[in-house]
Design a protein around this motif. Structure first.
Motif, mmCIF file in Angstrom:
data_model
loop_
_atom_site.group_PDB
_atom_site.id
_atom_site.type_symbol
_atom_site.label_atom_id
_atom_site.label_comp_id
_atom_site.label_asym_id
_atom_site.label_seq_id
_atom_site.Cartn_x
_atom_site.Cartn_y
_atom_site.Cartn_z
ATOM 1 N N PHE A 196 0.836 -1.205 0.000
ATOM 2 C CA PHE A 196 0.000 0.000 0.000
ATOM 3 C C PHE A 196 0.871 1.255 0.000
ATOM 4 O O PHE A 196 0.588 2.218 -0.721
ATOM 5 N N ARG A 207 -5.493 7.831 0.355
ATOM 6 C CA ARG A 207 -6.325 6.644 0.577
ATOM 7 C C ARG A 207 -5.451 5.402 0.781
ATOM 8 O O ARG A 207 -5.702 4.587 1.659
ATOM 9 N N LEU A 208 -4.396 5.278 0.007
ATOM 10 C CA LEU A 208 -3.511 4.127 0.129
ATOM 11 C C LEU A 208 -2.732 4.160 1.447
ATOM 12 O O LEU A 208 -2.548 3.117 2.089
ATOM 13 N N ARG A 243 -3.837 5.476 4.133
ATOM 14 C CA ARG A 243 -4.844 5.133 5.140
ATOM 15 C C ARG A 243 -5.032 3.614 5.223
ATOM 16 O O ARG A 243 -5.170 3.057 6.310
ATOM 17 N N GLU A 244 -5.016 2.941 4.077
ATOM 18 C CA GLU A 244 -5.135 1.478 4.080
ATOM 19 C C GLU A 244 -3.970 0.841 4.846
ATOM 20 O O GLU A 244 -4.165 -0.122 5.592
ATOM 21 N N ILE A 297 -4.600 1.262 8.515
ATOM 22 C CA ILE A 297 -5.618 0.347 9.040
ATOM 23 C C ILE A 297 -4.962 -0.981 9.413
ATOM 24 O O ILE A 297 -5.274 -1.567 10.445
#
Length: 111
Positions: free
Chosen positions: A71, A89-90, A92-93, A96
């Motif tokens: 990611f 967004r990546l 953030r992945e 997570i």
């Protein structure tokens, strides 16, 4: 209703233990095939073949979706391609999977 100090202490311990399980542990082993695709992607990225590198990183994620490094690598490519929304967004992945991933935090902090 009255609660004894022992009950309150046990409930706090339970709440802490249950909330700690949401992030990915840093000691999770990534599948070797996923790592192989990551290495091929890194080589392609160094050669400047960003599309091929992105494809290899995505394949790495298909093999093992827990590969936070993939990611981050995809996010770095998105930054180079001037796609900041995709990069965020990546990152953030990756966060997570591992909320303590410093590379992901640094990437999100960059403008």
């Amino acid at each position: 209703m009255r609660f004894s100090p022992a009950v309150v202490a046990l409930s706090l311990v339970f709440a802490t233990v249950s909330s700690a399980s949401f992030g990915q542990s840093a000691d999770i082993e990534i599948k070797p095939r996923s790592i192989e695709y990551m290495q091929m992607g890194e080589a392609a990225q160094k050669r400047g073949e960003l599309d091929l590198a992105a494809d290899l990183y995505e394949t790495s994620l298909v093999v093992d979706p827990r590969n936070g490094s993939a990611f981050i690598a995809l996010a770095q490519i998105a930054r180079v391609q001037e796609l900041p929304g995709k990069a965020i967004r990546l990152y953030r992945e990756a966060l997570i999977l591992d909320p303590n991933n410093l590379d992901a935090w640094r990437g999100r902090a960059r403008p």
